[in-house]
Scaffold this motif. Structure first.
Motif, PDB file in Angstrom:
ATOM      1  N   ARG A  60       0.432  -1.329  -0.053  1.00  0.00           N
ATOM      2  CA  ARG A  60      -0.288   0.562   0.186  1.00  0.00           C
ATOM      3  C   ARG A  60       0.744   1.140  -0.209  1.00  0.00           C
ATOM      4  NH1 ARG A  60      -5.087  -1.167   2.271  1.00  0.00           N
ATOM      5  NH2 ARG A  60      -4.765   0.783   3.631  1.00  0.00           N
ATOM      6  N   ARG A  82       1.477   5.235   0.788  1.00  0.00           N
ATOM      7  CA  ARG A  82       1.801   5.849   2.222  1.00  0.00           C
ATOM      8  C   ARG A  82       1.221   7.513   0.887  1.00  0.00           C
ATOM      9  NH1 ARG A  82       3.517   5.594   7.121  1.00  0.00           N
ATOM     10  NH2 ARG A  82       4.205   7.357   7.123  1.00  0.00           N
ATOM     11  N   ALA A 138     -10.779   4.945   2.573  1.00  0.00           N
ATOM     12  CA  ALA A 138      -9.318   4.399   3.167  1.00  0.00           C
ATOM     13  C   ALA A 138     -10.376   3.749   4.551  1.00  0.00           C
ATOM     14  CB  ALA A 138      -8.594   5.142   3.290  1.00  0.00           C
ATOM     15  N   GLU A 164      -7.144   1.915  -0.967  1.00  0.00           N
ATOM     16  CA  GLU A 164      -6.246   0.915  -0.544  1.00  0.00           C
ATOM     17  C   GLU A 164      -4.763   1.898  -0.233  1.00  0.00           C
ATOM     18  OE1 GLU A 164      -6.083  -3.344  -2.441  1.00  0.00           O
ATOM     19  OE2 GLU A 164      -7.932  -3.512  -2.014  1.00  0.00           O
ATOM     20  N   ASP A 201      -2.273   4.476   2.486  1.00  0.00           N
ATOM     21  CA  ASP A 201      -2.643   4.372   3.906  1.00  0.00           C
ATOM     22  C   ASP A 201      -2.084   6.382   3.859  1.00  0.00           C
ATOM     23  OD1 ASP A 201      -2.159   1.746   5.700  1.00  0.00           O
ATOM     24  OD2 ASP A 201      -0.555   1.641   4.476  1.00  0.00           O
ATOM     25  N   ALA A 219      -1.477   8.900   5.890  1.00  0.00           N
ATOM     26  CA  ALA A 219      -0.295   9.082   6.837  1.00  0.00           C
ATOM     27  C   ALA A 219      -0.134  10.439   7.683  1.00  0.00           C
ATOM     28  CB  ALA A 219       1.349   9.397   6.375  1.00  0.00           C
ATOM     29  N   ILE A 246      -6.181   9.857  12.500  1.00  0.00           N
ATOM     30  CA  ILE A 246      -4.644  10.774  11.812  1.00  0.00           C
ATOM     31  C   ILE A 246      -4.247  12.124  12.303  1.00  0.00           C
ATOM     32  CG2 ILE A 246      -4.332  11.589   9.697  1.00  0.00           C
ATOM     33  CD1 ILE A 246      -6.697   9.367   8.322  1.00  0.00           C
TER      34      ILE A 246
END
Lengths: 277, 277, 277, 277
Positions: free
Chosen positions: A81, A83, A102, A108, A110, A112, A130
């Motif tokens: 995946r 970032r 997400a 799919e 991440d 950050a 997050i």
């Protein structure tokens, strides 16, 4: 058994598909999906091959380097995946859509962090656990502000930066840090209505469609390689505000579709255009 | 230099793309376009390869037969224009659209003849210098009528038969003459509203979309493999007649898109489904 | 019992719908369809009312004139079919589509004539028993050519002129003869790609949608009031020629939809915008 | 100055628009938007009028009752935000979309609570500070479970109940509590693929479009009045799971569009159909 994606971008020549697929076959790699494209104007060959098997990256790439024509580029990408860091200003709809997709696995990726020049979207971001970096531009020069933004972003080592309605123009210095890795959503069907307030421009012109364009950011405002575009129909009864409200859905879908294409390693950039395989 | 299209339809196995493209490469054939697909449920592999070069059909096919797994089918098709016969009843819009698109080159087909069980569209057909066969069903049994239709059709040796709003059901005997070579346009988004008067059924149900489906004709009414479908939006103000009028455009576009896919040798049939490459 | 359409275009005021519908009611006219719209920016009121009954046009209009605010415009239009003249150059698809739709009743217009600066489409036109005037521009100044075109057109006394891919720019003198009565189809989603070769411009920019715009012709090239627009999706594999071919269908549908709206008296023009009721 | 919406639903008669707009005019109410429709098959007249001014509801309705034909229904609705309760099972995308759109103002509704027969979506709901009632069906009869659900719902006195992928069939007793006030999203273009697992049915049939339908819940499974429908294109490469994933976006947009239409008081129900003004 692993899955990796092989991207080839090279001058066209006879037998390229045979050459590449043969090498994969000799490495006992199974081809899951394959797409290729030859641009007959530029004579460039593009191929994206999803492979499954036990990889010896070093010898596979060596074999390819021996077989491909000079000037070839090839990449073997682990299908992990990606970032991303998302940059925002005040509008929530694109950020909200990405957060939700997400969250439920539709995208799919991440996420950050989210970085904003206002703190308006901090609460929404944190609802999804997050981190949000609030980097106000007040009292800072453009360069100082960008340095502060960059610092916040770089700490997360993103593969891609997504401008989810980030309403400030980035400087060439910033863009140079992430070549073809910054994705912007512009709220018009480019090249119509470049620049500020596209919905107001659209209203003034009396158009019957409004749209959105996802593109890579370059140093030319709203001129970077286009990844995706779509439109919706409007009529005389739409004010500029109505257009802005109606446009939210198409902005969201165009941006998230572009994020999907880019993070699945489907997008090649050549000059000012994209090839999406 | 010639152009031909190679169609491969075989059980999936490792290295198939490498095998096929290698044989093409050894024959010094250039790959212009290539698409392949593996159906993971049935384990079937499909590949459509447009080739350019000097062909030795016999040895090329022999080489393929040696290399492909048992149970494989492969065809090498000269990219000549396909001959079609169009069957009609009274409605002109689909026929008119095909006539015009063949006339201006949007559809690269040769219309050998139009055959109708009414003579209403004779004049329109003949405006385009295409022969029209009027085969009335009056006073004939279904079988007698079909035999007369078939006779008119067979004299033109068509590659495909297009039912452009032909409003009679074909018997299994007729269908068996042209397996997967008869294309019908049904005026609903199948499987909704099978059979007679789909717009009336749609009106009664109060749907907000109407549509059209192009499919190959089999012995099960409106149940054959679907080639293409599309819809348009309607609202409460549409009577069944309004739906029929509004539906014309989607019927035309779905049918002509299906004709294009089929006559460009893009459509594989497997069971009751199509794979379009 | 007759059917007529009442168009009202006046400064907004309280009670306008009541006022107008009352007058209709007193005249024992039944309202079949009614749509109205107030532009809150300009303060203008628009209303289109389809009426059925026995009309006394003179007293009906007199009653309206007494009741409506100063500066009002109203028109009572017999719902007869409109006469159009079509101007063409060499491309057949838009002309062919209009000819066929007029033939099968999808467009309820009378095509009085087709006028072309080439004779390429003469044969197609005459297949539909419609006169074709071939007025070559060779050896003539722009003004001389337009005068010759105008002469051919005026002899047919058209309600509207349709530019079905007429590839020459009209002079202000020509346009002044038919204010808001000349409909053009431009092969881009305006305001993008104004002027010549829009598909080449679209190809160069690498867009992912192409489109078409129907608009009234004014003295500003491709800047007149927009009647309708639509787009289709394209990808990297489309050459400019592929875009031109794929664009045909959207050009046809946008143009014929605009013709339908205009000839059904649904289109009001205000400044550089349209209101379509 | 207030805003209210007047809904009229009555047998058609001459002069109805004049009658109703006159009464509004006499009450010095300004018409902001107005739409009306006559169903010529059933002879029913529908009108939705957004009014602005100072309202005397009692005398306004009295005036209307005197003027309208027998059997008329009229409602004067304060344009306050509607309260909804959302019922869910396990899938998050529709719930997430509604939560986000209510959060950012795209949907002007108040979500009083979410009720689920699983607790999987509790955390997501509570991120938006909305109460979640977990009412497991385990160990309960259908009737007992519904009584427990109803109890949780009724405590919030919702105007509407939204089934955002609630995967259990409601009993007639439940439906009778909220006639034409329960909105369901079904993941097919009804009437195709009624009942369980529509994406699997769609996959088996080999369709080229998949869709979603928002409808009011009645006692006939998936047979209630349709509010909205839309589709997206798929191809042979889509598994049933791929269809389900791709279908999420169209399910979300169809459901949220239906919620908007219903909560803005635009939807009339007549028999098994809707009129949306």
């Amino acid at each position: 058994m692993e899955r990796k994606t092989l991207l080839t971008d090279c001058p066209d020549a006879q037998g390229l598909i045979a050459t590449i697929t043969n090498i994969c076959y000799k490495h006992q790699l199974n081809i899951i999906h394959n797409r290729e494209y030859v641009d007959n104007v530029t004579g460039q060959f593009y191929m994206r091959t999803e492979l499954e098997g036990i990889f010896n990256d070093h010898t596979l790439l060596l074999d390819l380097d021996h077989a491909l024509p000079p000037g070839s580029q090839r990449q073997l990408i682990s299908s992990r995946r990606k970032r991303v860091v998302i940059m925002v200003t005040k509008e929530s709809h694109c950020l909200g859509d990405i957060l939700m997709k997400a969250y439920d696995g539709s995208l799919e990726i991440d996420i950050a962090a989210v970085v904003g020049n206002y703190d308006k979207l901090q609460h929404l971001t944190e609802r999804f656990d997050i981190p949000f970096h609030y980097v106000s531009h007040e009292g800072l020069s453009r360069e100082e502000h960008e340095q502060a933004m960059l610092k916040a972003i770089q700490s997360h080592q993103p593969d891609y930066i997504i401008l989810a309605k980030y309403m400030r123009v980035l400087t060439p210095d910033f863009v140079a840090q992430y070549p073809h890795r910054i994705i912007n959503i512009h709220h018009s069907f480019l090249p119509a209505f470049i620049g500020a307030r596209p919905y107001h421009q659209a209203f003034e012109r009396g158009v019957k469609i409004i749209g959105a364009t996802a593109h890579f950011v370059t140093n030319d405002l709203d001129e970077g390689p286009i990844i995706g575009q779509d439109v919706i129909h409007v009529d005389h009864s739409f004010s500029a505000q109505d257009m802005a409200k109606a446009g939210r859905d198409v902005e969201k879908s165009v941006l998230s579709q572009a994020i999907e294409s880019v993070t699945e390693d489907r997008v090649f950039v050549h000059g000012n255009k994209t090839v999406i395989l």
